[in-house]
Design a protein around this motif. Structure first.
Motif, PDB file in Angstrom:
ATOM      1  N   ARG A  19      20.175  48.350 124.529  1.00 30.42           N
ATOM      2  CA  ARG A  19      18.758  48.007 124.716  1.00 30.42           C
ATOM      3  C   ARG A  19      17.894  48.539 123.584  1.00 30.42           C
ATOM      4  O   ARG A  19      17.028  47.826 123.064  1.00 30.42           O
ATOM      5  CB  ARG A  19      18.245  48.543 126.056  1.00 30.42           C
ATOM      6  CG  ARG A  19      18.859  47.853 127.265  1.00 30.42           C
ATOM      7  CD  ARG A  19      18.457  48.541 128.557  1.00 30.42           C
ATOM      8  NE  ARG A  19      18.922  49.920 128.543  1.00 30.42           N
ATOM      9  CZ  ARG A  19      18.371  50.913 129.230  1.00 30.42           C
ATOM     10  NH1 ARG A  19      17.330  50.688 130.001  1.00 30.42           N
ATOM     11  NH2 ARG A  19      18.858  52.128 129.173  1.00 30.42           N
ATOM     12  N   TYR A  34      11.488  42.051 126.321  1.00 25.35           N
ATOM     13  CA  TYR A  34      12.058  43.282 126.854  1.00 25.35           C
ATOM     14  C   TYR A  34      13.569  43.184 126.920  1.00 25.35           C
ATOM     15  O   TYR A  34      14.151  42.092 126.860  1.00 25.35           O
ATOM     16  CB  TYR A  34      11.490  43.610 128.234  1.00 25.35           C
ATOM     17  CG  TYR A  34      11.883  42.645 129.321  1.00 25.35           C
ATOM     18  CD1 TYR A  34      13.092  42.767 130.001  1.00 25.35           C
ATOM     19  CD2 TYR A  34      11.050  41.591 129.683  1.00 25.35           C
ATOM     20  CE1 TYR A  34      13.461  41.888 130.992  1.00 25.35           C
ATOM     21  CE2 TYR A  34      11.407  40.699 130.672  1.00 25.35           C
ATOM     22  CZ  TYR A  34      12.613  40.847 131.327  1.00 25.35           C
ATOM     23  OH  TYR A  34      12.976  39.958 132.306  1.00 25.35           O
ATOM     24  N   ARG A  36      16.724  44.974 129.468  1.00 22.75           N
ATOM     25  CA  ARG A  36      16.973  45.800 130.649  1.00 22.75           C
ATOM     26  C   ARG A  36      18.436  45.716 131.047  1.00 22.75           C
ATOM     27  O   ARG A  36      19.121  44.719 130.813  1.00 22.75           O
ATOM     28  CB  ARG A  36      16.084  45.370 131.812  1.00 22.75           C
ATOM     29  CG  ARG A  36      16.515  44.075 132.455  1.00 22.75           C
ATOM     30  CD  ARG A  36      15.942  43.895 133.865  1.00 22.75           C
ATOM     31  NE  ARG A  36      16.552  42.731 134.458  1.00 22.75           N
ATOM     32  CZ  ARG A  36      15.975  41.536 134.538  1.00 22.75           C
ATOM     33  NH1 ARG A  36      14.758  41.343 134.100  1.00 22.75           N
ATOM     34  NH2 ARG A  36      16.631  40.533 135.077  1.00 22.75           N
ATOM     35  N   TYR A  83       4.301  37.923 126.085  1.00 21.51           N
ATOM     36  CA  TYR A  83       4.533  39.357 125.928  1.00 21.51           C
ATOM     37  C   TYR A  83       3.797  39.872 124.686  1.00 21.51           C
ATOM     38  O   TYR A  83       3.721  39.174 123.666  1.00 21.51           O
ATOM     39  CB  TYR A  83       6.017  39.662 125.790  1.00 21.51           C
ATOM     40  CG  TYR A  83       6.832  39.295 127.009  1.00 21.51           C
ATOM     41  CD1 TYR A  83       6.615  39.928 128.220  1.00 21.51           C
ATOM     42  CD2 TYR A  83       7.825  38.321 126.942  1.00 21.51           C
ATOM     43  CE1 TYR A  83       7.360  39.610 129.337  1.00 21.51           C
ATOM     44  CE2 TYR A  83       8.568  37.991 128.053  1.00 21.51           C
ATOM     45  CZ  TYR A  83       8.335  38.630 129.241  1.00 21.51           C
ATOM     46  OH  TYR A  83       9.081  38.302 130.344  1.00 21.51           O
ATOM     47  N   ASP A  87       9.755  45.881 124.877  1.00 20.93           N
ATOM     48  CA  ASP A  87       9.970  47.118 125.623  1.00 20.93           C
ATOM     49  C   ASP A  87      11.404  47.236 126.114  1.00 20.93           C
ATOM     50  O   ASP A  87      12.089  46.236 126.315  1.00 20.93           O
ATOM     51  CB  ASP A  87       9.037  47.167 126.839  1.00 20.93           C
ATOM     52  CG  ASP A  87       7.578  47.070 126.455  1.00 20.93           C
ATOM     53  OD1 ASP A  87       7.170  47.802 125.539  1.00 20.93           O
ATOM     54  OD2 ASP A  87       6.860  46.247 127.055  1.00 20.93           O
ATOM     55  N   GLN A  89      13.260  48.374 129.375  1.00 21.01           N
ATOM     56  CA  GLN A  89      13.008  48.658 130.789  1.00 21.01           C
ATOM     57  C   GLN A  89      14.161  49.473 131.346  1.00 21.01           C
ATOM     58  O   GLN A  89      15.302  49.332 130.931  1.00 21.01           O
ATOM     59  CB  GLN A  89      12.842  47.357 131.578  1.00 21.01           C
ATOM     60  CG  GLN A  89      11.648  46.548 131.141  1.00 21.01           C
ATOM     61  CD  GLN A  89      11.451  45.298 131.964  1.00 21.01           C
ATOM     62  OE1 GLN A  89      12.324  44.897 132.725  1.00 21.01           O
ATOM     63  NE2 GLN A  89      10.305  44.664 131.798  1.00 21.01           N
ATOM     64  N   HIS A  90      13.835  50.319 132.326  1.00 24.22           N
ATOM     65  CA  HIS A  90      14.857  51.194 132.926  1.00 24.22           C
ATOM     66  C   HIS A  90      15.200  50.727 134.310  1.00 24.22           C
ATOM     67  O   HIS A  90      14.516  50.055 134.966  1.00 24.22           O
ATOM     68  CB  HIS A  90      14.359  52.637 132.967  1.00 24.22           C
ATOM     69  CG  HIS A  90      14.062  53.160 131.602  1.00 24.22           C
ATOM     70  ND1 HIS A  90      15.038  53.579 130.747  1.00 24.22           N
ATOM     71  CD2 HIS A  90      12.899  53.279 130.922  1.00 24.22           C
ATOM     72  CE1 HIS A  90      14.495  53.957 129.604  1.00 24.22           C
ATOM     73  NE2 HIS A  90      13.193  53.786 129.685  1.00 24.22           N
TER      74      HIS A  90
END
Length: 90
Positions: A19, A34, A36, A83, A87, A89-90
């Motif tokens: 990621r 993003y 994830r 967007y 990012d 993401q977790h």
């Protein structure tokens, strides 16, 4: 023209900085979206930008960072979400 793609990457792609590496590559390409982790061990990347940049990210997804082992990448076009950054993401 801005386009949207969702990439689903399967293989050994979690715990290998996939990621974070995807975010770095997306920044280099000027893409937003993003990355994830998924519960099944895969990684999803949603990215938006010019078609050429999205193609370059897709090419990168087929090998990823050095510690990754990519078995399969699926790609799906979608609606632009707008967007503002890329990012992790977790």
């Amino acid at each position: 023209m801005i386009q949207h793609r969702t990439f689903r990457i399967h293989g050994r792609v979690q715990g290998v900085f996939f990621r974070q590496s995807a975010r770095r590559r997306a920044h280099e390409l000027g893409l937003h979206g993003y990355a994830r982790n998924n519960d099944d061990g895969s990684v999803t990347i949603e990215a938006e930008g010019p078609a050429e940049a999205l193609q370059a990210l897709e090419t990168w997804c087929h090998h990823g960072p050095p510690a990754a082992r990519v078995d399969r990448v699926s790609v799906q076009a979608g609606e632009v979400q707008g967007y503002a950054s890329f990012d992790v993401q977790h």
